[in-house]
Design a protein around this motif. Structure first.
Motif, PDB file in Angstrom:
ATOM      1  N   ARG A   5       9.705  -1.325  -3.020  1.00  0.00           N
ATOM      2  CA  ARG A   5       8.946  -2.249  -4.126  1.00  0.00           C
ATOM      3  C   ARG A   5       7.579  -1.835  -4.127  1.00  0.00           C
ATOM      4  O   ARG A   5       7.170  -1.775  -3.195  1.00  0.00           O
ATOM      5  CB  ARG A   5       9.253  -3.622  -3.913  1.00  0.00           C
ATOM      6  CG  ARG A   5       8.768  -4.653  -4.865  1.00  0.00           C
ATOM      7  CD  ARG A   5       8.998  -6.054  -4.563  1.00  0.00           C
ATOM      8  NE  ARG A   5      10.310  -6.577  -4.492  1.00  0.00           N
ATOM      9  CZ  ARG A   5      10.930  -7.259  -5.739  1.00  0.00           C
ATOM     10  NH1 ARG A   5      10.364  -7.021  -6.643  1.00  0.00           N
ATOM     11  NH2 ARG A   5      12.155  -7.686  -5.569  1.00  0.00           N
ATOM     12  N   VAL A   6       6.965  -1.575  -5.176  1.00  0.00           N
ATOM     13  CA  VAL A   6       5.586  -1.473  -5.370  1.00  0.00           C
ATOM     14  C   VAL A   6       4.603  -2.582  -4.974  1.00  0.00           C
ATOM     15  O   VAL A   6       5.041  -3.592  -5.547  1.00  0.00           O
ATOM     16  CB  VAL A   6       5.229  -0.854  -6.910  1.00  0.00           C
ATOM     17  CG1 VAL A   6       3.812  -0.522  -6.956  1.00  0.00           C
ATOM     18  CG2 VAL A   6       5.998   0.414  -7.308  1.00  0.00           C
ATOM     19  N   ILE A   7       4.063  -2.475  -3.838  1.00  0.00           N
ATOM     20  CA  ILE A   7       3.049  -3.359  -3.305  1.00  0.00           C
ATOM     21  C   ILE A   7       1.737  -3.513  -3.679  1.00  0.00           C
ATOM     22  O   ILE A   7       0.889  -4.250  -3.546  1.00  0.00           O
ATOM     23  CB  ILE A   7       3.293  -3.814  -1.902  1.00  0.00           C
ATOM     24  CG1 ILE A   7       3.122  -2.656  -0.918  1.00  0.00           C
ATOM     25  CG2 ILE A   7       4.947  -4.287  -1.492  1.00  0.00           C
ATOM     26  CD1 ILE A   7       2.906  -2.669   0.267  1.00  0.00           C
ATOM     27  N   GLY A  12      -4.136   6.425  -7.969  1.00  0.00           N
ATOM     28  CA  GLY A  12      -3.125   7.581  -8.374  1.00  0.00           C
ATOM     29  C   GLY A  12      -2.246   7.535  -7.233  1.00  0.00           C
ATOM     30  O   GLY A  12      -1.078   7.996  -7.633  1.00  0.00           O
ATOM     31  N   PHE A  13      -2.208   6.482  -6.157  1.00  0.00           N
ATOM     32  CA  PHE A  13      -0.952   6.499  -5.357  1.00  0.00           C
ATOM     33  C   PHE A  13      -0.465   4.950  -5.434  1.00  0.00           C
ATOM     34  O   PHE A  13      -1.060   4.088  -5.676  1.00  0.00           O
ATOM     35  CB  PHE A  13      -1.656   6.749  -3.914  1.00  0.00           C
ATOM     36  CG  PHE A  13      -2.057   7.991  -3.681  1.00  0.00           C
ATOM     37  CD1 PHE A  13      -1.176   8.958  -3.390  1.00  0.00           C
ATOM     38  CD2 PHE A  13      -3.227   8.366  -3.710  1.00  0.00           C
ATOM     39  CE1 PHE A  13      -1.657  10.486  -2.944  1.00  0.00           C
ATOM     40  CE2 PHE A  13      -3.907   9.791  -3.332  1.00  0.00           C
ATOM     41  CZ  PHE A  13      -3.017  10.665  -3.326  1.00  0.00           C
ATOM     42  N   CYS A  14       0.863   4.814  -4.960  1.00  0.00           N
ATOM     43  CA  CYS A  14       1.842   3.625  -4.998  1.00  0.00           C
ATOM     44  C   CYS A  14       1.797   3.533  -3.617  1.00  0.00           C
ATOM     45  O   CYS A  14       2.384   4.172  -2.803  1.00  0.00           O
ATOM     46  CB  CYS A  14       2.887   3.808  -5.762  1.00  0.00           C
ATOM     47  SG  CYS A  14       2.628   3.338  -7.527  1.00  0.00           S
ATOM     48  N   TYR A  15       1.638   2.175  -3.019  1.00  0.00           N
ATOM     49  CA  TYR A  15       2.323   1.968  -1.821  1.00  0.00           C
ATOM     50  C   TYR A  15       3.670   1.285  -2.077  1.00  0.00           C
ATOM     51  O   TYR A  15       3.608   0.206  -3.063  1.00  0.00           O
ATOM     52  CB  TYR A  15       1.422   0.958  -1.176  1.00  0.00           C
ATOM     53  CG  TYR A  15       0.278   1.177  -0.556  1.00  0.00           C
ATOM     54  CD1 TYR A  15      -0.832   1.929  -1.211  1.00  0.00           C
ATOM     55  CD2 TYR A  15      -0.120   1.406   0.848  1.00  0.00           C
ATOM     56  CE1 TYR A  15      -1.912   2.383  -0.765  1.00  0.00           C
ATOM     57  CE2 TYR A  15      -1.444   1.814   1.273  1.00  0.00           C
ATOM     58  CZ  TYR A  15      -2.512   2.415   0.444  1.00  0.00           C
ATOM     59  OH  TYR A  15      -3.390   2.927   1.067  1.00  0.00           O
ATOM     60  N   THR A  23       6.485   1.041   5.046  1.00  0.00           N
ATOM     61  CA  THR A  23       5.415   1.288   3.977  1.00  0.00           C
ATOM     62  C   THR A  23       5.441   2.796   3.530  1.00  0.00           C
ATOM     63  O   THR A  23       5.034   3.538   4.528  1.00  0.00           O
ATOM     64  CB  THR A  23       4.105   0.791   4.016  1.00  0.00           C
ATOM     65  OG1 THR A  23       4.369  -0.529   4.195  1.00  0.00           O
ATOM     66  CG2 THR A  23       3.444   1.122   2.758  1.00  0.00           C
ATOM     67  N   ILE A  24       5.617   3.333   2.288  1.00  0.00           N
ATOM     68  CA  ILE A  24       5.382   4.721   1.909  1.00  0.00           C
ATOM     69  C   ILE A  24       4.647   4.900   0.837  1.00  0.00           C
ATOM     70  O   ILE A  24       4.609   3.939  -0.045  1.00  0.00           O
ATOM     71  CB  ILE A  24       6.943   5.162   1.415  1.00  0.00           C
ATOM     72  CG1 ILE A  24       8.107   5.045   2.535  1.00  0.00           C
ATOM     73  CG2 ILE A  24       6.903   6.526   0.737  1.00  0.00           C
ATOM     74  CD1 ILE A  24       9.188   4.533   2.266  1.00  0.00           C
ATOM     75  N   ILE A  25       3.748   6.047   0.877  1.00  0.00           N
ATOM     76  CA  ILE A  25       2.863   6.170  -0.146  1.00  0.00           C
ATOM     77  C   ILE A  25       3.457   7.283  -1.077  1.00  0.00           C
ATOM     78  O   ILE A  25       3.981   8.332  -0.460  1.00  0.00           O
ATOM     79  CB  ILE A  25       1.454   6.787   0.695  1.00  0.00           C
ATOM     80  CG1 ILE A  25       0.857   5.636   1.434  1.00  0.00           C
ATOM     81  CG2 ILE A  25       0.690   7.149  -0.577  1.00  0.00           C
ATOM     82  CD1 ILE A  25      -0.494   6.179   2.000  1.00  0.00           C
ATOM     83  N   ALA A  26       3.417   6.901  -2.252  1.00  0.00           N
ATOM     84  CA  ALA A  26       4.240   7.667  -3.260  1.00  0.00           C
ATOM     85  C   ALA A  26       3.344   8.019  -4.483  1.00  0.00           C
ATOM     86  O   ALA A  26       2.445   7.142  -5.106  1.00  0.00           O
ATOM     87  CB  ALA A  26       5.526   7.079  -3.453  1.00  0.00           C
TER      88      ALA A  26
END
Ligand SMILES: Nc1nc2c(ncn2[C@@H]2O[C@H](COP(=O)(O)OP(=O)(O)O)[C@@H](O)[C@H]2O)c(=O)[nH]1
Ligand SMILES: [Mg+2]
Ligand SMILES: [Zn+2]
Length: 304
Positions: A5-7, A12-15, A23-26
């Motif tokens: 889920r985008v938090i 330019g990055f999504c956590y 948590t992943i940076i994408a």
């Protein structure tokens, strides 16, 4: 493919947070654009590049979408006002309620800063809304009043806090999801209004629960342009049991003879100020519709 889920979205990055709580940076794949195709609250499919970085491959269909702030998959809107400092405002509260009803989301009304007033005054503020049928919880982030009740109530929801600046939305989020330490801002002594300290949208996990809570800079779009005049009365929930009795079908409850909503206002069953706000919104919608009509006509004339 794993789902997260985008938090949070930062330059330019999504956590994204996955089901394991990591948590992943994408970054988004190909044509997907941040803030247009992807927003905070979205469920996304992703692939990993390494243990902490990934690529978003697709976005799941959304159950709901709000604009400005742009957030998705909200199930509940907690409308936050303060008992005082800043003073609370029936007109604005009713406007938020129209929005929540029109979007078909579950409403909850919070009156924060309970510590600043006595019990009687608090009761006077909340009673009318309870009578209409809304759930109201009084809270204080200073004394902790209402915390357990609130946490219980929203424990499995994705809740967004709506309300003017300075009422304590970020302080409430800090109370419900401690550890994030969101910045809160003092209410200006001079203007008696809150300052905009929250600039980004974030999705935080409620302590020990399944639910989420969004911290947002507040709603800037409160135009009623998402509903028609006919739909407005449906957003005033206490009108519904009267409007079936109106003499005319499609009664707007304005000037029509035999209007039972107006009768209910006269007998005191419907609060006078609720009805007055309804009429003000109705006028506003009329003006909006006229403007739209004129704009369209001008376009048509140009084309000829
Ligand atoms: N007395 C009192 N002050 C509060 C309470 N909650 C928040 N505040 C104060 O109100 C101000 C605005 O809070 P903030 O969370 O930034 O409001 P937001 O703009 O709605 O996010 C800050 O100075 C907070 O310390 C409360 O329950 N009682
Ligand atoms: Mg804030
Ligand atoms: Zn009517």
């Amino acid at each position: 493919m794993p789902v997260g889920r985008v938090i949070r979205m930062v330059g330019g990055f999504c956590y994204i947070k996955n089901e394991q709580g990591d948590t992943i940076i994408a970054i988004p794949r190909g044509k997907l654009r941040l803030s247009e195709d992807i927003t905070v609250g979205d469920l996304v499919d992703y692939t990993l590049i390494n243990s902490e970085q990934g690529v978003i491959e697709g976005v799941h269909p959304r159950s709901s979408i709000l604009k400005r702030p742009f957030v998705s998959n909200v199930t509940r809107v907690a409308i936050v006002f303060a008992h005082k400092n800043p003073d609370f405002n029936y007109f604005l509260l009713d406007r938020f309620l129209v929005m929540v009803e029109a979007y078909n989301l579950k409403p909850l009304i919070l009156f924060n800063k309970s510590d600043l007033i006595d019990k009687e005054t608090a009761e006077k503020n909340v009673e009318p809304y309870r009578r209409i049928g809304y759930q109201v919880i009084c809270t204080s982030t200073k004394s902790g009043e209402g915390k357990d009740e609130l946490l219980e109530e929203i424990s499995s929801d994705a809740t967004v806090l709506a309300g003017p600046s300075g009422v304590g939305k970020s302080a409430l989020v800090n109370m419900l999801a401690p550890g994030y330490n969101l910045e809160t801002g003092a209410v200006s002594k001079k203007t008696r209004r809150g300052r905009q300290t929250t600039r980004e949208v974030r999705l935080l996990s409620l302590t020990g629960r399944n639910g989420f809570i969004f911290d947002t800079p507040g709603f800037t779009q409160l135009d009623l342009d998402f509903i028609s005049r006919r739909e407005l009365a449906d957003c005033f929930i206490e009108f519904s049991k009267h409007e079936e009795e109106c003499r005319f079908m499609g009664c707007l409850h304005q000037q029509e003879p035999g209007c039972q909503v107006k009768t209910a206002v006269e007998t005191g069953e419907i609060e006078q100020w609720r009805y007055e706000n309804f009429i003000l919104f109705l006028e506003e919608l009329k003006a909006l519709e006229n403007r739209k009509y004129l704009r369209n006509r001008r376009c048509r004339e140009k084309r000829r």
